[in-house]
Design a protein around this motif. Structure first.
Motif, PDB file in Angstrom:
ATOM      1  N   TYR A 138       0.824  -1.205   0.000  1.00 35.89           N
ATOM      2  CA  TYR A 138       0.000   0.000   0.000  1.00 35.89           C
ATOM      3  C   TYR A 138       0.858   1.256   0.000  1.00 35.89           C
ATOM      4  O   TYR A 138       1.978   1.265   0.495  1.00 35.89           O
ATOM      5  CB  TYR A 138      -0.935   0.014   1.214  1.00 35.89           C
ATOM      6  CG  TYR A 138      -0.183  -0.124   2.523  1.00 35.89           C
ATOM      7  CD1 TYR A 138       0.297   1.004   3.188  1.00 35.89           C
ATOM      8  CD2 TYR A 138       0.080  -1.372   3.070  1.00 35.89           C
ATOM      9  CE1 TYR A 138       1.013   0.876   4.361  1.00 35.89           C
ATOM     10  CE2 TYR A 138       0.787  -1.506   4.243  1.00 35.89           C
ATOM     11  CZ  TYR A 138       1.255  -0.378   4.886  1.00 35.89           C
ATOM     12  OH  TYR A 138       1.977  -0.498   6.052  1.00 35.89           O
ATOM     13  N   GLY A 139       0.285   2.306  -0.583  1.00 36.60           N
ATOM     14  CA  GLY A 139       0.874   3.630  -0.535  1.00 36.60           C
ATOM     15  C   GLY A 139      -0.066   4.536   0.242  1.00 36.60           C
ATOM     16  O   GLY A 139      -1.248   4.634  -0.097  1.00 36.60           O
ATOM     17  N   THR A 140       0.449   5.160   1.289  1.00 38.28           N
ATOM     18  CA  THR A 140      -0.385   5.990   2.153  1.00 38.28           C
ATOM     19  C   THR A 140       0.426   7.152   2.697  1.00 38.28           C
ATOM     20  O   THR A 140       1.648   7.047   2.827  1.00 38.28           O
ATOM     21  CB  THR A 140      -0.969   5.145   3.315  1.00 38.28           C
ATOM     22  OG1 THR A 140      -1.963   5.893   4.006  1.00 38.28           O
ATOM     23  CG2 THR A 140       0.096   4.690   4.284  1.00 38.28           C
ATOM     24  N   THR A 141      -0.230   8.232   2.998  1.00 34.94           N
ATOM     25  CA  THR A 141       0.429   9.377   3.617  1.00 34.94           C
ATOM     26  C   THR A 141       0.008   9.514   5.072  1.00 34.94           C
ATOM     27  O   THR A 141       0.837   9.737   5.944  1.00 34.94           O
ATOM     28  CB  THR A 141       0.101  10.681   2.854  1.00 34.94           C
ATOM     29  OG1 THR A 141       0.612  10.555   1.527  1.00 34.94           O
ATOM     30  CG2 THR A 141       0.728  11.890   3.525  1.00 34.94           C
ATOM     31  N   ASN A 142      -1.275   9.355   5.329  1.00 32.57           N
ATOM     32  CA  ASN A 142      -1.792   9.572   6.679  1.00 32.57           C
ATOM     33  C   ASN A 142      -2.320   8.308   7.350  1.00 32.57           C
ATOM     34  O   ASN A 142      -2.936   8.386   8.401  1.00 32.57           O
ATOM     35  CB  ASN A 142      -2.871  10.663   6.649  1.00 32.57           C
ATOM     36  CG  ASN A 142      -2.252  12.029   6.413  1.00 32.57           C
ATOM     37  OD1 ASN A 142      -1.463  12.500   7.212  1.00 32.57           O
ATOM     38  ND2 ASN A 142      -2.581  12.647   5.288  1.00 32.57           N
ATOM     39  N   GLY A 143      -2.108   7.153   6.741  1.00 32.69           N
ATOM     40  CA  GLY A 143      -2.439   5.888   7.386  1.00 32.69           C
ATOM     41  C   GLY A 143      -3.785   5.283   7.044  1.00 32.69           C
ATOM     42  O   GLY A 143      -4.058   4.145   7.396  1.00 32.69           O
ATOM     43  N   SER A 144      -4.643   6.001   6.357  1.00 31.46           N
ATOM     44  CA  SER A 144      -5.968   5.481   6.019  1.00 31.46           C
ATOM     45  C   SER A 144      -5.880   4.243   5.134  1.00 31.46           C
ATOM     46  O   SER A 144      -6.543   3.233   5.378  1.00 31.46           O
ATOM     47  CB  SER A 144      -6.793   6.561   5.325  1.00 31.46           C
ATOM     48  OG  SER A 144      -8.015   6.043   4.856  1.00 31.46           O
ATOM     49  N   THR A 145      -5.042   4.304   4.111  1.00 36.30           N
ATOM     50  CA  THR A 145      -4.905   3.179   3.191  1.00 36.30           C
ATOM     51  C   THR A 145      -4.236   1.995   3.882  1.00 36.30           C
ATOM     52  O   THR A 145      -4.568   0.842   3.606  1.00 36.30           O
ATOM     53  CB  THR A 145      -4.132   3.604   1.933  1.00 36.30           C
ATOM     54  OG1 THR A 145      -4.768   4.765   1.387  1.00 36.30           O
ATOM     55  CG2 THR A 145      -4.114   2.511   0.880  1.00 36.30           C
ATOM     56  N   GLU A 146      -3.330   2.259   4.790  1.00 39.73           N
ATOM     57  CA  GLU A 146      -2.719   1.183   5.572  1.00 39.73           C
ATOM     58  C   GLU A 146      -3.792   0.440   6.373  1.00 39.73           C
ATOM     59  O   GLU A 146      -3.786  -0.797   6.432  1.00 39.73           O
ATOM     60  CB  GLU A 146      -1.658   1.731   6.513  1.00 39.73           C
ATOM     61  CG  GLU A 146      -1.021   0.660   7.382  1.00 39.73           C
ATOM     62  CD  GLU A 146       0.004   1.218   8.352  1.00 39.73           C
ATOM     63  OE1 GLU A 146       0.682   0.405   8.999  1.00 39.73           O
ATOM     64  OE2 GLU A 146       0.138   2.458   8.473  1.00 39.73           O
ATOM     65  N   LEU A 206      -9.511  11.166   6.828  1.00 41.72           N
ATOM     66  CA  LEU A 206      -8.605  12.282   7.057  1.00 41.72           C
ATOM     67  C   LEU A 206      -9.003  12.918   8.377  1.00 41.72           C
ATOM     68  O   LEU A 206     -10.149  13.374   8.535  1.00 41.72           O
ATOM     69  CB  LEU A 206      -8.719  13.286   5.901  1.00 41.72           C
ATOM     70  CG  LEU A 206      -7.589  14.281   5.728  1.00 41.72           C
ATOM     71  CD1 LEU A 206      -6.244  13.579   5.572  1.00 41.72           C
ATOM     72  CD2 LEU A 206      -7.856  15.157   4.522  1.00 41.72           C
ATOM     73  N   ARG A 207      -8.070  12.918   9.318  1.00 44.64           N
ATOM     74  CA  ARG A 207      -8.363  13.397  10.672  1.00 44.64           C
ATOM     75  C   ARG A 207      -7.400  14.487  11.087  1.00 44.64           C
ATOM     76  O   ARG A 207      -6.390  14.729  10.431  1.00 44.64           O
ATOM     77  CB  ARG A 207      -8.261  12.230  11.657  1.00 44.64           C
ATOM     78  CG  ARG A 207      -9.316  11.176  11.442  1.00 44.64           C
ATOM     79  CD  ARG A 207      -9.283  10.180  12.568  1.00 44.64           C
ATOM     80  NE  ARG A 207     -10.400   9.253  12.459  1.00 44.64           N
ATOM     81  CZ  ARG A 207     -10.297   7.961  12.665  1.00 44.64           C
ATOM     82  NH1 ARG A 207      -9.151   7.417  12.996  1.00 44.64           N
ATOM     83  NH2 ARG A 207     -11.356   7.191  12.559  1.00 44.64           N
ATOM     84  N   GLY A 211       0.510  17.405   5.499  1.00 46.95           N
ATOM     85  CA  GLY A 211       0.296  18.137   4.255  1.00 46.95           C
ATOM     86  C   GLY A 211      -0.620  19.329   4.431  1.00 46.95           C
ATOM     87  O   GLY A 211      -1.618  19.271   5.138  1.00 46.95           O
ATOM     88  N   PHE A 212      -0.266  20.407   3.756  1.00 44.67           N
ATOM     89  CA  PHE A 212      -1.026  21.652   3.848  1.00 44.67           C
ATOM     90  C   PHE A 212      -2.475  21.467   3.413  1.00 44.67           C
ATOM     91  O   PHE A 212      -3.407  21.874   4.103  1.00 44.67           O
ATOM     92  CB  PHE A 212      -0.345  22.744   3.014  1.00 44.67           C
ATOM     93  CG  PHE A 212      -1.127  24.022   2.962  1.00 44.67           C
ATOM     94  CD1 PHE A 212      -1.138  24.886   4.049  1.00 44.67           C
ATOM     95  CD2 PHE A 212      -1.876  24.347   1.844  1.00 44.67           C
ATOM     96  CE1 PHE A 212      -1.874  26.063   4.014  1.00 44.67           C
ATOM     97  CE2 PHE A 212      -2.613  25.517   1.796  1.00 44.67           C
ATOM     98  CZ  PHE A 212      -2.617  26.383   2.889  1.00 44.67           C
ATOM     99  N   VAL A 213      -2.668  20.835   2.245  1.00 42.40           N
ATOM    100  CA  VAL A 213      -4.025  20.665   1.716  1.00 42.40           C
ATOM    101  C   VAL A 213      -4.850  19.796   2.653  1.00 42.40           C
ATOM    102  O   VAL A 213      -6.014  20.115   2.959  1.00 42.40           O
ATOM    103  CB  VAL A 213      -4.000  20.082   0.284  1.00 42.40           C
ATOM    104  CG1 VAL A 213      -5.402  19.743  -0.193  1.00 42.40           C
ATOM    105  CG2 VAL A 213      -3.331  21.056  -0.677  1.00 42.40           C
ATOM    106  N   ALA A 214      -4.265  18.714   3.143  1.00 41.47           N
ATOM    107  CA  ALA A 214      -4.981  17.820   4.066  1.00 41.47           C
ATOM    108  C   ALA A 214      -5.388  18.570   5.325  1.00 41.47           C
ATOM    109  O   ALA A 214      -6.521  18.434   5.802  1.00 41.47           O
ATOM    110  CB  ALA A 214      -4.119  16.613   4.409  1.00 41.47           C
TER     111      ALA A 214
END
Length: 165
Positions: free
Chosen positions: A9-17, A124-125, A130-133
């Motif tokens: 998986y590819g994730t930035t904030n852990g949701s996809t994990e 997204l919590r 990330g700025f946009v997030a």
């Protein structure tokens, strides 16, 4: 026969994990041997009989680690059954209707002759990177839209297909 499956998986904030771990848990319950790993850390898929790859969606693109993983391993992935999933919509739409893969993922599916794709809601919590997030959360548009019963149903279908391969 034991089937070894990788869920990358590819994730930035852990949701996809979190989705990947839920998929792996169902596959294990179905008797498969499953490894999970961030896509950016996997260097070899040849020990696996099947692969599931998930990527978070960011501005209409799959997470860069998921894209790079598929490109790096394209030849080996094309030789085994592959399923893809995306996570991202920050609303209930993914639970209400089938959302097709974004164009980049469609191209990857064709290249790999992937067995299937599904889009799940994202999460997204507060504290997101990330700025946009952070702006999305600050504007009240965040939340957890992952539908774990739907994720588990999809994973059970994948497990059924793997055991028939």
């Amino acid at each position: 026969m034991t089937r070894n499956v990788l869920v990358a998986y590819g994730t930035t904030n852990g949701s996809t994990e979190g989705i990947a771990e839920a998929v792996a848990q169902v596959l294990r319950k179905e008797g498969l041997t499953v490894g999970t790993a961030p896509a950016g850390t996997v260097s070899d898929v040849t020990p696996y009989d099947a692969v599931v790859v998930g990527g978070g969606l960011y501005a209409g693109r799959w997470h860069k680690d998921a894209r790079r993983f598929v490109r790096r391993n394209a030849r080996a992935l094309a030789e085994r059954p592959v399923w893809l999933f995306s996570s991202g919509p920050l609303d209930p739409s993914a639970s209400e209707r089938d959302i097709p893969p974004v164009p980049g993922v469609q191209r990857l599916m064709k290249r790999l002759d992937a067995r299937g794709h599904v889009t799940f809601g994202g999460c997204l919590r507060e504290g997101a990177k990330g700025f946009v997030a952070r702006m999305i959360v600050r504007n009240g548009k965040g939340g957890d839209f992952r539908d774990f019963p739907r994720i588990e149903q999809w994973a059970a279908r994948v497990a059924g297909e793997i055991t028939r391969v």
